[in-house]
Structure formats: C-alpha cells, structure tokens
Design a protein around this motif. Structure first.
Motif, mmCIF file in Angstrom:
data_model
loop_
_atom_site.group_PDB
_atom_site.id
_atom_site.type_symbol
_atom_site.label_atom_id
_atom_site.label_comp_id
_atom_site.label_asym_id
_atom_site.label_seq_id
_atom_site.Cartn_x
_atom_site.Cartn_y
_atom_site.Cartn_z
ATOM 1 N N HIS A 240 101.173 46.162 -16.947
ATOM 2 C CA HIS A 240 100.738 45.140 -15.985
ATOM 3 C C HIS A 240 99.957 45.715 -14.811
ATOM 4 O O HIS A 240 99.773 45.042 -13.799
ATOM 5 C CB HIS A 240 101.945 44.318 -15.520
ATOM 6 C CG HIS A 240 102.568 43.555 -16.661
ATOM 7 N ND1 HIS A 240 102.072 42.338 -17.086
ATOM 8 C CD2 HIS A 240 103.585 43.877 -17.493
ATOM 9 C CE1 HIS A 240 102.797 41.930 -18.134
ATOM 10 N NE2 HIS A 240 103.715 42.842 -18.400
ATOM 11 N N CYS B 42 97.622 37.324 -19.757
ATOM 12 C CA CYS B 42 98.958 37.541 -19.196
ATOM 13 C C CYS B 42 99.392 36.291 -18.410
ATOM 14 O O CYS B 42 98.671 35.833 -17.526
ATOM 15 C CB CYS B 42 98.978 38.757 -18.268
ATOM 16 S SG CYS B 42 100.605 38.975 -17.489
ATOM 17 N N HIS C 232 99.709 37.472 -14.602
ATOM 18 C CA HIS C 232 98.577 38.065 -13.861
ATOM 19 C C HIS C 232 97.210 37.748 -14.439
ATOM 20 O O HIS C 232 96.209 38.188 -13.901
ATOM 21 C CB HIS C 232 98.724 39.602 -13.838
ATOM 22 C CG HIS C 232 100.109 40.074 -13.569
ATOM 23 N ND1 HIS C 232 100.885 40.739 -14.500
ATOM 24 C CD2 HIS C 232 100.884 39.940 -12.465
ATOM 25 C CE1 HIS C 232 102.064 41.017 -13.985
ATOM 26 N NE2 HIS C 232 102.104 40.534 -12.772
ATOM 27 N N CYS D 293 95.511 41.476 -16.057
ATOM 28 C CA CYS D 293 96.053 42.837 -15.998
ATOM 29 C C CYS D 293 95.724 43.540 -17.321
ATOM 30 O O CYS D 293 95.108 42.951 -18.213
ATOM 31 C CB CYS D 293 97.557 42.793 -15.766
ATOM 32 S SG CYS D 293 98.456 42.036 -17.144
HETATM 33 ZN ZN ZN Z 1 100.454 41.142 -16.496
#
Ligand code: ZN
Length: 311
Positions: free
Chosen positions: A161, A176, A179, A182
């Motif tokens: 991540h 993700c 995020h 990432c």
């Molecule tokens: Zn992530």
C-alpha cells in the motif's frame, strides 16, 4: 531423527498444509479450499491429527497467513486474522484454534513475513542480514526479516500500500478500495486485469502492460532499497512468472537509483540483489515451516559482521 514440523499457508482462496523438516524433506502435503473458519480450520486440525498418526508427534505448527493479522505475542489479538474484508474471517483466532486443537506450540506471522523467513533460512536470502520478500499476485504484500527475525513494528509491514509515482500518461484510477492508486491498486493482478480488460494471465510477455508493471514495481523496490537497505529484494507471486518482468524491474531500479548506492551488490544489473525466490513457488509453505522451526529450534544467530554485503 530430527523433529518434524507442521505448516499452514493460509490464503484467501486456499489453505496449503504440510509437514516435514524443510525443503526436500516435506513428508505430506494437502490443499483445502478456504470456506468458513470453522470448516477450514477444523479440517486443518483433523488433517494434522492424521499426519501425527502416521509420522509421530509434530514439534510445532507454523502459520503464515493473509492479513491483516495480529503478530505480536502477548497482545490480545495475537494469532488472529483481524480486519480482513474477507467474509466470515474478521477477528478469527487462527493460532488459538490450531494450538488448542492439537495441543502444540504455534508460530504465527503474515504469509510474506513467513516467506521472507523461509528464503532467509533456505532460499535466496541465506546469509543475509536484511531480506525483503514481495509477492505480486492477487494482492501485493511485503515481508522483512532482519537478523533472522520477521519485522513487526506497530502492526506489520503493509508494503503493497505504498504510493508510487505514476507513469507518464497513465490515467488508470487504481483498484485499491482504501487508496485507489497505491502499489496494489496499480500493479496487482486484479489491477492489471481491470486496466487492460482481460486477465493478467492472458496478456502476452510482449504486451505493453508489462513495461508499465515494471515501472510501478521498480518505483516501489527503489524505495525499499533506500529505506531498509536489504541485501535481497525477492520478488515472488504469480505475476512475477511473466518472462522478462524481473529483468525489466531490475533495469528500472538501476535507472532510478541513478548510481547513488555504491556497493558490489548494486553493480552490474542488480542480478544479486533483486532476485527471484530461491524456493520457487514454495516460499510460502516452506516459510510457514520455517516459522515453526524457528520457534522450537532457532537457527544460530550470525554476528552482523558475518553477513554478506558487509562493508
Ligand atoms: Zn492500498
């Protein structure tokens, strides 16, 4: 006769179980689908009981698991799979279930910390003070062994991540759920599939997908080299099986380092530093076995000056 250990590689789709002493000395192996905790853990305990009937008592069980997981001994959630989004598995006491079920000591860590330990003990990381193992597959995760011990910290490393600089012109949003873009969001198997509209396994080695994949992995590996100074960055997982990808990642890391890190390990094309697993596709299950072995019978600790890559 030396001790026999049990190993569990707990994955989101399957559990791999094994017993033995090490690479080349696996006595039995079994794969189970990951269904519910009661069913899968129950079947695992039952299998190890059968195994003990055939081979005698095991000295301990090592569990390398998908996560997030509680890896701190003494903490209330030690041995648990904790905040996983996988249905039914949140806050599951895996080590407790297995340990109580078999009456054996259990060593517990993330699948990638286990793999790093297996590689340190028997594979591409033998003799190294700092070993990093990164798996690139359905997800991306990294584990680290320092001085023969898996690195934990507050939780455990979550190297999938980290954020990486976008490739020029790349406007893919990322997959993700936390995020978006990432490393895992941009370069995991599902990210590749979503980006190109077909499964990563169907893209030929010459496809432009792999140059982009090498970009993100090289970004991350350069950061890891600068942060942890590992003697080995070991790249495993299904995506890394694509011919030529490892070489492209090495070239990308070399370019990004810009000649700044000076050491024989970084000379040439990084062939001795950014490497494939020495245990092939077996890093995870042998890593779980290594966890059990280290719990019961730790390898002699090398002095720092004995490690390769020393100055
Ligand atoms: Zn992530």
């Amino acid at each position: 006769m030396s001790a026999i250990y049990g190993a569990i590689e707990a994955g989101g789709t399957k559990f791999v179980l094994a017993c033995g002493r090490g690479p080349g000395e696996l006595l039995e192996e079994r794969t189970l689908p990951t269904t519910t905790p009661e069913e899968t853990l129950g079947a695992s305990v039952a299998w190890f009981r059968e195994v003990q009937g055939r081979h005698g008592e095991l000295a301990g069980i090592g569990v390398g698991t998908f996560g997030p997981a509680g890896v701190h001994e003494g903490a209330a959630d030690w041995g648990w799979i904790t905040t996983t989004p996988k249905a039914g598995w949140r806050d599951t006491d895996v080590a407790g279930y297995v340990g109580r079920g078999l009456g054996l000591p259990v060593a517990f860590d993330t699948d990638v910390n286990a793999a790093a330990l297996g590689e340190w003990l028997w594979g591409a990381g033998v003799g190294c003070e700092v070993v990093l193992y990164l798996t690139v597959g359905t997800g991306i995760g990294g584990g680290v062994v320092m001085g023969g011990k898996p690195l934990h910290g507050v939780l455990h490393p979550e190297m999938g991540h980290v954020r990486t600089a976008r490739a020029a012109g790349d406007e893919f949003a990322g997959v993700c759920p936390w995020h978006r873009d990432c490393l895992e969001g941009m370069a995991s198997g599902p990210a590749i599939g979503a980006r190109w509209g077909r499964p990563a396994g169907e893209l030929p080695p010459g496809h432009e997908a792999w140059e982009l994949e090498a970009h993100y992995l090289a970004e991350a590996c350069t950061g890891f080299l600068c942060t942890l100074s590992p003697q080995r960055v070991i790249l495993g997982g299904g995506v890394m099986g694509v011919p030529g990808l490892l070489e492209r990642v090495r070239a990308g890391v070399r370019e990004r380092l810009g000649g700044y890190l000076q050491h024989p390990l970084y000379s040439g094309g990084l062939e001795d530093c950014v490497v494939a697993p020495g245990l092939g596709t077996r890093s995870g299950i042998l890593g779980a076995l290594a966890l059990a072995r280290e719990l019961v019978q730790p390898a002699s600790q090398l002095a720092s000056s004995d490690y390769v890559g020393k100055h």
